[in-house]
Write a protein that holds these residues in place. Structure first.
Motif, mmCIF file in Angstrom:
data_model
loop_
_atom_site.group_PDB
_atom_site.id
_atom_site.type_symbol
_atom_site.label_atom_id
_atom_site.label_comp_id
_atom_site.label_asym_id
_atom_site.label_seq_id
_atom_site.Cartn_x
_atom_site.Cartn_y
_atom_site.Cartn_z
ATOM 1 N N GLN A 55 0.811 -1.216 0.000
ATOM 2 C CA GLN A 55 0.000 0.000 0.000
ATOM 3 C C GLN A 55 0.847 1.271 0.000
ATOM 4 O OE1 GLN A 55 -2.466 -0.453 3.493
ATOM 5 N NE2 GLN A 55 -3.742 -2.034 2.567
ATOM 6 N N ARG A 56 2.189 1.079 -0.010
ATOM 7 C CA ARG A 56 3.112 2.211 0.062
ATOM 8 C C ARG A 56 2.793 3.091 1.265
ATOM 9 N NH1 ARG A 56 7.679 1.003 -2.436
ATOM 10 N NH2 ARG A 56 7.251 -0.003 -4.441
ATOM 11 N N SER A 57 2.398 2.451 2.338
ATOM 12 C CA SER A 57 2.061 3.173 3.564
ATOM 13 C C SER A 57 3.010 2.720 4.670
ATOM 14 C CB SER A 57 0.603 2.906 3.970
ATOM 15 O OG SER A 57 0.319 3.485 5.225
ATOM 16 N N TRP A 58 4.139 3.427 4.796
ATOM 17 C CA TRP A 58 5.112 3.064 5.818
ATOM 18 C C TRP A 58 4.597 3.366 7.216
ATOM 19 C CZ3 TRP A 58 8.282 -0.261 4.188
ATOM 20 C CH2 TRP A 58 8.829 -0.196 2.901
ATOM 21 N N TRP A 59 3.522 4.148 7.299
ATOM 22 C CA TRP A 59 2.926 4.400 8.614
ATOM 23 C C TRP A 59 2.391 3.105 9.220
ATOM 24 C CZ3 TRP A 59 3.866 8.688 11.142
ATOM 25 C CH2 TRP A 59 4.189 9.841 10.411
ATOM 26 N N GLY A 60 1.977 2.185 8.354
ATOM 27 C CA GLY A 60 1.523 0.884 8.855
ATOM 28 C C GLY A 60 2.657 0.123 9.509
ATOM 29 N N LEU A 61 3.865 0.201 8.917
ATOM 30 C CA LEU A 61 5.027 -0.447 9.516
ATOM 31 C C LEU A 61 5.393 0.217 10.835
ATOM 32 C CD1 LEU A 61 7.296 -2.564 9.095
ATOM 33 C CD2 LEU A 61 8.632 -0.738 8.024
ATOM 34 N N LEU A 62 5.315 1.534 10.862
ATOM 35 C CA LEU A 62 5.586 2.271 12.105
ATOM 36 C C LEU A 62 4.626 1.823 13.211
ATOM 37 C CD1 LEU A 62 6.277 6.082 12.443
ATOM 38 C CD2 LEU A 62 4.634 4.971 13.947
ATOM 39 N N LEU A 63 3.330 1.738 12.862
ATOM 40 C CA LEU A 63 2.336 1.339 13.855
ATOM 41 C C LEU A 63 2.572 -0.091 14.315
ATOM 42 C CD1 LEU A 63 -0.239 2.089 15.397
ATOM 43 C CD2 LEU A 63 -1.559 1.240 13.445
ATOM 44 N N LEU A 64 2.936 -0.966 13.386
ATOM 45 C CA LEU A 64 3.207 -2.363 13.733
ATOM 46 C C LEU A 64 4.348 -2.464 14.744
ATOM 47 C CD1 LEU A 64 2.368 -5.290 12.948
ATOM 48 C CD2 LEU A 64 4.194 -5.222 11.239
ATOM 49 N N ALA A 65 5.436 -1.741 14.479
ATOM 50 C CA ALA A 65 6.583 -1.763 15.395
ATOM 51 C C ALA A 65 6.224 -1.114 16.727
ATOM 52 C CB ALA A 65 7.764 -1.031 14.752
ATOM 53 N N ALA A 66 5.491 0.008 16.677
ATOM 54 C CA ALA A 66 5.136 0.716 17.907
ATOM 55 C C ALA A 66 4.273 -0.152 18.803
ATOM 56 C CB ALA A 66 4.414 2.021 17.570
ATOM 57 N N LEU A 67 3.271 -0.821 18.223
ATOM 58 C CA LEU A 67 2.377 -1.663 19.028
ATOM 59 C C LEU A 67 3.126 -2.849 19.630
ATOM 60 C CD1 LEU A 67 -0.853 -1.708 16.815
ATOM 61 C CD2 LEU A 67 -0.499 -0.503 18.967
ATOM 62 N N ALA A 68 4.010 -3.458 18.828
ATOM 63 C CA ALA A 68 4.752 -4.614 19.326
ATOM 64 C C ALA A 68 5.672 -4.228 20.472
ATOM 65 C CB ALA A 68 5.550 -5.246 18.183
ATOM 66 N N VAL A 69 6.427 -3.132 20.294
ATOM 67 C CA VAL A 69 7.359 -2.704 21.335
ATOM 68 C C VAL A 69 6.597 -2.192 22.555
ATOM 69 C CG1 VAL A 69 9.189 -1.051 21.906
ATOM 70 C CG2 VAL A 69 9.205 -2.227 19.699
ATOM 71 N N ALA A 70 5.506 -1.452 22.329
ATOM 72 C CA ALA A 70 4.713 -0.952 23.451
ATOM 73 C C ALA A 70 4.129 -2.099 24.262
ATOM 74 C CB ALA A 70 3.592 -0.044 22.945
ATOM 75 N N ARG A 71 3.737 -3.176 23.591
ATOM 76 C CA ARG A 71 3.199 -4.337 24.312
ATOM 77 C C ARG A 71 4.259 -4.937 25.218
ATOM 78 N NH1 ARG A 71 3.389 -9.851 23.550
ATOM 79 N NH2 ARG A 71 1.613 -11.019 24.371
ATOM 80 N N GLU A 72 5.453 -5.177 24.673
ATOM 81 C CA GLU A 72 6.515 -5.751 25.489
ATOM 82 C C GLU A 72 6.933 -4.800 26.607
ATOM 83 O OE1 GLU A 72 7.107 -8.776 25.023
ATOM 84 O OE2 GLU A 72 6.115 -8.943 23.078
ATOM 85 N N GLY A 73 7.047 -3.512 26.266
ATOM 86 C CA GLY A 73 7.446 -2.533 27.275
ATOM 87 C C GLY A 73 6.418 -2.383 28.374
ATOM 88 N N SER A 74 5.134 -2.396 28.010
ATOM 89 C CA SER A 74 4.075 -2.265 29.009
ATOM 90 C C SER A 74 4.043 -3.480 29.924
ATOM 91 C CB SER A 74 2.717 -2.090 28.312
ATOM 92 O OG SER A 74 2.706 -0.915 27.530
ATOM 93 N N GLU A 75 4.243 -4.664 29.345
ATOM 94 C CA GLU A 75 4.322 -5.862 30.181
ATOM 95 C C GLU A 75 5.475 -5.742 31.166
ATOM 96 O OE1 GLU A 75 4.719 -9.144 27.551
ATOM 97 O OE2 GLU A 75 2.570 -9.333 27.155
ATOM 98 N N ALA A 76 6.621 -5.292 30.670
ATOM 99 C CA ALA A 76 7.784 -5.144 31.546
ATOM 100 C C ALA A 76 7.503 -4.159 32.670
ATOM 101 C CB ALA A 76 9.005 -4.690 30.739
ATOM 102 N N VAL A 77 6.818 -3.050 32.367
ATOM 103 C CA VAL A 77 6.493 -2.045 33.381
ATOM 104 C C VAL A 77 5.625 -2.657 34.478
ATOM 105 C CG1 VAL A 77 5.159 0.058 33.806
ATOM 106 C CG2 VAL A 77 6.764 -0.033 31.886
ATOM 107 N N VAL A 78 4.577 -3.386 34.081
ATOM 108 C CA VAL A 78 3.677 -3.994 35.071
ATOM 109 C C VAL A 78 4.418 -5.045 35.905
ATOM 110 C CG1 VAL A 78 1.583 -5.363 35.384
ATOM 111 C CG2 VAL A 78 1.631 -3.545 33.683
#
Length: 285
Positions: A120-143
């Motif tokens: 789709q030539r939408s690199w924002w989708g890749l950004l969101l994919l990476a952000a959600l994945a890292v945020a999930r791991e980081g949020s788990e670590a915080v809790v």
């Protein structure tokens, strides 16, 4: 800080960092193999921006939890710490069960998302994919880390930071070794060993929450100590203290502790080994 608490913090940071590195590694490897030079360079900028965004979300969650905890005093603070420690134990168990059953789909799902973003030539989708994945791991670590620290008293900020740095360093070193394709290390071995360690850590957090609940008369002990092995292995200091912090071992357990510990392992075993769930392991990029 005791060596057991140091080990708990380092273990959580190590495991969560490894999962985040695995996500980033899969996406970065896909870009290198399936995108032209210009597209790969653009994609990496969005990828690392997504990583930074995910880390920022995790930092905001940590700040919010610390800010909320600072508003509580006395019994309310004790109740919050008991609740968070128990929730952290439950989330660790849930994470282990999920990875045990679905870890093999991780690479496929990430690659599918990257392919869709590129088509789709939408690199924002890749950004969101990476952000959600890292945020999930980081949020788990915080809790998880908040639950660990809530279960301890008189912890040193400097020593906590050292333990976290040790976890990050161990994750980076192990990921590098795995990327080299060493025969001594594998993702399968990594997930198998850390699943066992995390199951024991969750048991330890659950027992700590129960001990504190018994201490404030929220839960009855149900009996006097059933036995005393403190002469053989004291759970308050030395090697016994480390084992206690990492496994939930108690030298003088009451009936409530023995029942909860046994129920935890029966539940974990049932969730992990129910028929019809084949174990899969994420592939290394």
């Amino acid at each position: 800080m005791t060596s057991g608490l140091f080990g708990q913090i380092a273990l959580v940071v190590w495991r969560e960092s490894m999962e985040a590195l695995l996500v980033v590694g899969i996406l970065n490897a896909w870009l290198a193999r399936h995108a032209d030079h210009a597209s790969a360079r653009t994609g990496r900028r969005f990828l690392w921006t997504g990583v930074a965004a995910g880390l920022a979300v995790s930092a905001l969650l940590a700040a919010a939890m610390l800010g909320f905890a600072s508003l509580l005093e006395g019994d309310r603070e004790d109740l919050l710490q008991i609740a968070v420690t128990g929730i952290a134990a439950a989330l660790i168990l849930q994470m282990v069960v999920w990875m045990h059953r679905h870890g093999g789909n991780l690479q496929k799902d990430l690659v599918h998302g990257a392919e869709r973003a590129m088509s789709q030539r939408s690199w924002w989708g890749l950004l969101l994919l990476a952000a959600l994945a890292v945020a999930r791991e980081g949020s788990e670590a915080v809790v998880f880390l908040y639950g660990i620290l809530a279960s301890a008293r008189g912890t040193s900020l400097f020593t906590c930071l050292v333990a976290m740095a040790a976890g990050f360093a161990a994750a980076g070193a192990l990921y590098w070794l795995l990327q080299l394709g060493s025969r001594r290390f594998s993702w399968r071995l990594f997930f198998r060993v850390t699943e066992i360690l995390l199951l024991f850590l969750a048991a330890s957090l659950l027992m700590t929450a129960l001990d504190r609940a018994i201490g404030i008369d929220l839960v009855p002990p149900l009996s006097r100590p059933l036995w005393d092995t403190s002469r053989l292995l004291d759970d308050m200091a030395g090697p016994g203290g480390f084992i206690s912090a990492m496994t939930g071992y108690r030298a003088r357990p009451v009936l409530a502790s023995a029942l909860v510990y046994a129920l935890y392992w029966l539940t974990a075993g049932a969730l992990l080994f129910l028929p019809g769930h084949r174990r899969t392991v994420a592939s290394v990029p």
